[in-house]
Design a protein around this motif. Structure first.
Motif, PDB file in Angstrom:
ATOM      1  N   GLY A   1       0.789  -0.934  -0.347  1.00 43.01           N
ATOM      2  CA  GLY A   1      -0.301   0.005   0.296  1.00 43.01           C
ATOM      3  C   GLY A   1       0.506   1.187   0.559  1.00 43.01           C
ATOM      4  N   LYS A   2       0.277   2.445   0.481  1.00 46.62           N
ATOM      5  CA  LYS A   2       0.815   3.550  -0.129  1.00 46.62           C
ATOM      6  C   LYS A   2       1.935   3.875   1.557  1.00 46.62           C
ATOM      7  N   LEU A   3       2.530   4.560   1.625  1.00 44.26           N
ATOM      8  CA  LEU A   3       3.257   4.982   2.736  1.00 44.26           C
ATOM      9  C   LEU A   3       3.572   6.218   2.152  1.00 44.26           C
ATOM     10  N   GLU A   4       3.594   7.578   3.031  1.00 41.83           N
ATOM     11  CA  GLU A   4       3.747   9.088   2.058  1.00 41.83           C
ATOM     12  C   GLU A   4       4.633   9.448   3.434  1.00 41.83           C
ATOM     13  N   ILE A   5       6.125   9.751   3.274  1.00 41.02           N
ATOM     14  CA  ILE A   5       6.985  10.608   4.238  1.00 41.02           C
ATOM     15  C   ILE A   5       7.721  11.519   4.088  1.00 41.02           C
ATOM     16  N   GLY A   6       7.308  12.371   4.972  1.00 41.86           N
ATOM     17  CA  GLY A   6       8.500  13.770   4.861  1.00 41.86           C
ATOM     18  C   GLY A   6       9.929  13.856   5.268  1.00 41.86           C
ATOM     19  N   THR A   7      10.474  14.862   4.865  1.00 40.31           N
ATOM     20  CA  THR A   7      11.435  15.347   5.501  1.00 40.31           C
ATOM     21  C   THR A   7      12.299  16.039   5.046  1.00 40.31           C
ATOM     22  N   VAL A   8      13.533  16.315   5.669  1.00 39.92           N
ATOM     23  CA  VAL A   8      13.690  18.033   5.475  1.00 39.92           C
ATOM     24  C   VAL A   8      14.983  17.981   4.656  1.00 39.92           C
ATOM     25  N   GLU A   9      15.148  18.680   4.230  1.00 36.33           N
ATOM     26  CA  GLU A   9      16.181  18.201   2.699  1.00 36.33           C
ATOM     27  C   GLU A   9      17.230  18.111   2.720  1.00 36.33           C
ATOM     28  N   THR A  10      18.396  17.516   4.331  1.00 34.22           N
ATOM     29  CA  THR A  10      19.906  18.024   4.505  1.00 34.22           C
ATOM     30  C   THR A  10      19.570  16.058   5.533  1.00 34.22           C
ATOM     31  N   VAL A  11      19.040  15.449   5.337  1.00 34.12           N
ATOM     32  CA  VAL A  11      19.147  14.046   5.331  1.00 34.12           C
ATOM     33  C   VAL A  11      19.940  12.963   4.603  1.00 34.12           C
ATOM     34  N   TYR A  12      21.663  13.762   5.322  1.00 29.68           N
ATOM     35  CA  TYR A  12      22.353  12.561   4.098  1.00 29.68           C
ATOM     36  C   TYR A  12      22.180  10.975   3.724  1.00 29.68           C
ATOM     37  N   HIS A  13      22.256  10.341   5.411  1.00 30.98           N
ATOM     38  CA  HIS A  13      21.520   9.074   4.884  1.00 30.98           C
ATOM     39  C   HIS A  13      19.966   8.440   4.373  1.00 30.98           C
ATOM     40  N   LEU A  14      19.690   9.376   4.159  1.00 31.48           N
ATOM     41  CA  LEU A  14      18.026   9.108   3.846  1.00 31.48           C
ATOM     42  C   LEU A  14      17.833   8.199   2.474  1.00 31.48           C
TER      43      LEU A  14
ATOM     44  N   ASP B   1       1.971  10.214   6.749  1.00 32.06           N
ATOM     45  CA  ASP B   1       2.619   9.329   8.009  1.00 32.06           C
ATOM     46  C   ASP B   1       3.125   8.803   9.100  1.00 32.06           C
ATOM     47  N   GLY B   2       4.634  10.010   8.688  1.00 30.03           N
ATOM     48  CA  GLY B   2       5.806  10.383   9.458  1.00 30.03           C
ATOM     49  C   GLY B   2       6.999  10.758   8.953  1.00 30.03           C
ATOM     50  N   ALA B   3       7.558  11.645   9.336  1.00 25.92           N
ATOM     51  CA  ALA B   3       8.632  12.690   8.751  1.00 25.92           C
ATOM     52  C   ALA B   3       9.947  12.222   9.531  1.00 25.92           C
ATOM     53  N   PHE B   4      11.121  12.688   8.938  1.00 25.50           N
ATOM     54  CA  PHE B   4      12.491  12.918   9.819  1.00 25.50           C
ATOM     55  C   PHE B   4      12.639  14.590   9.025  1.00 25.50           C
ATOM     56  N   VAL B   5      12.832  14.903  10.565  1.00 23.35           N
ATOM     57  CA  VAL B   5      12.995  16.475  11.127  1.00 23.35           C
ATOM     58  C   VAL B   5      14.197  16.615  11.646  1.00 23.35           C
ATOM     59  N   THR B   6      14.244  17.690  12.408  1.00 24.28           N
ATOM     60  CA  THR B   6      15.359  17.567  13.305  1.00 24.28           C
ATOM     61  C   THR B   6      14.862  17.634  15.580  1.00 24.28           C
ATOM     62  N   LYS B   7      15.317  16.835  16.223  1.00 25.24           N
ATOM     63  CA  LYS B   7      14.963  17.523  17.365  1.00 25.24           C
ATOM     64  C   LYS B   7      13.994  18.716  17.424  1.00 25.24           C
ATOM     65  N   THR B   8      13.492  18.324  18.325  1.00 28.26           N
ATOM     66  CA  THR B   8      13.103  19.592  19.157  1.00 28.26           C
ATOM     67  C   THR B   8      11.867  19.262  20.330  1.00 28.26           C
ATOM     68  N   ASP B   9      10.757  20.296  20.963  1.00 27.08           N
ATOM     69  CA  ASP B   9      10.635  19.842  22.025  1.00 27.08           C
ATOM     70  C   ASP B   9       8.443  19.433  20.931  1.00 27.08           C
TER      71      ASP B   9
ATOM     72  N   LEU C   1       7.900  10.567  -0.801  1.00 24.31           N
ATOM     73  CA  LEU C   1       8.557  11.893  -0.099  1.00 24.31           C
ATOM     74  C   LEU C   1       8.268  12.823  -0.524  1.00 24.31           C
ATOM     75  N   PHE C   2       7.660  13.857   0.852  1.00 23.06           N
ATOM     76  CA  PHE C   2       7.845  15.243   0.532  1.00 23.06           C
ATOM     77  C   PHE C   2       8.590  16.035   1.506  1.00 23.06           C
ATOM     78  N   THR C   3       9.048  16.914   1.385  1.00 25.81           N
ATOM     79  CA  THR C   3      10.669  18.252   1.746  1.00 25.81           C
ATOM     80  C   THR C   3       9.516  18.978   2.564  1.00 25.81           C
TER      81      THR C   3
END
Length: 294
Positions: A90-103, A139-147, A121-123
């Motif tokens: 099925g579908k998996l929609e993931i977001g990411t910041v532009e600078t995830v080198y290992h993505l 569904d989820g996203a790669f981001v910089t850790k914050t509160d 993938l969406f930036t």
């Protein structure tokens, strides 16, 4: 009340016109209009203000939108839970910041294993991606850790060192304070870190220039347009070629974590579970390579 009526209602609320919704769904306009009128008759209240520019929600319409989003989300999760299989699909929609080198390595490993998954993938910047996940748009996203919001579940991916970058001329970080600051839009975790550094130096960027892609920012820096603040992993190749200089800042500004976030209350499908497993496997592989000096 039919689920399709709620879906059409949400689209009209989002688009603001019956014409756009009819075009997107390949319906005749009268069909969309009759569905909305049916809802209004059933609830005995107007849901939209009609005007020349289109349609906007009434206070009652806003209440219905709140509940309809919950109903449709639960319906989708119910289908997933019942239809879920051990094999990801099925579908998996993931977001990411532009600078995830290992993505690319993470995605490649996942897609090669699970060929029946349609991954999109969406930036964006951390702040906007967090909202997209919270609002069930991703569904989820790669981001910089914050509160983060308490409704989010956080999985560590890897640590990053941020560096201040400039063109190849030899200068100190303090000498770069007056240079234009090239960055992503407000909401970027890296931008927030460097802005804090400026503040602690009792200074402020003389000029802020926002760009949409990392490639444009790096090109601008190498051409002497200004400075930026990015992960070292994303620019080490440019530093080795002598196209830019990297300047280290104190640890409180430069040390960040890249994490993967998802909603805690979202049903954990096999598709998502295996994706999280792949992240963890990649994380261990990266850590082993770093510790062995590879």
């Amino acid at each position: 009340m039919e689920l399709k009526d709620l879906e059409i209602f949400q689209l009209v609320a989002e688009k603001g016109t019956v014409t756009e919704v009819a075009k997107e769904l390949n319906y005749v306009q009268s069909n969309v209009t009759s569905r909305i009128q049916k809802l209004e008759a059933e609830l005995n209240t107007p849901l939209f203000h009609r005007h020349r520019r289109g349609m906007t929600l009434t206070p009652e319409g806003k209440k219905l939108l709140f509940y309809s989003e919950k109903i449709l989300k639960l319906t989708a999760e119910m289908k997933k839970a019942i239809q879920d299989q051990n094999e990801p699909m099925g579908k998996l929609e993931i977001g990411t910041v532009e600078t995830v080198y290992h993505l690319p390595a993470i995605l490649s490993s996942y897609i090669k294993k699970y060929k029946n998954v349609e991954l999109s993938l969406f930036t964006g910047v951390t702040e906007s991606l967090e909202k997209e996940v919270l609002n069930h748009k991703l569904d989820g996203a790669f981001v910089t850790k914050t509160d983060f919001h308490p409704d989010l579940e956080v999985h560590d991916v890897f640590d990053e060192e941020l560096v201040l970058i400039s063109d190849q001329r030899e200068r100190t970080p303090e000498e770069l304070i007056d240079e234009p600051f090239l960055c992503f839009s407000t909401g970027c975790g890296y931008r927030a870190r460097l802005e804090q550094w400026y503040k602690d130096q009792n200074a402020a960027p003389q000029k802020i220039m926002e760009f949409g892609t990392l490639e444009t920012i790096l090109r601008g820096v190498s051409m002497g347009l200004g400075v930026s603040f990015v992960p070292r992993s994303a620019v080490s190749h440019l530093e080795q070629r002598g196209e830019i200089r990297c300047h280290r800042l104190p640890e409180q500004y430069s040390k960040v974590k890249t994490v993967f976030i998802r909603r805690k209350d979202a049903y954990l499908t096999a598709t998502m579970e295996k994706f999280i497993d792949t992240i963890e496997e990649s994380r261990k592989f990266i850590l082993n390579n770093v510790s062995s000096g590879k």
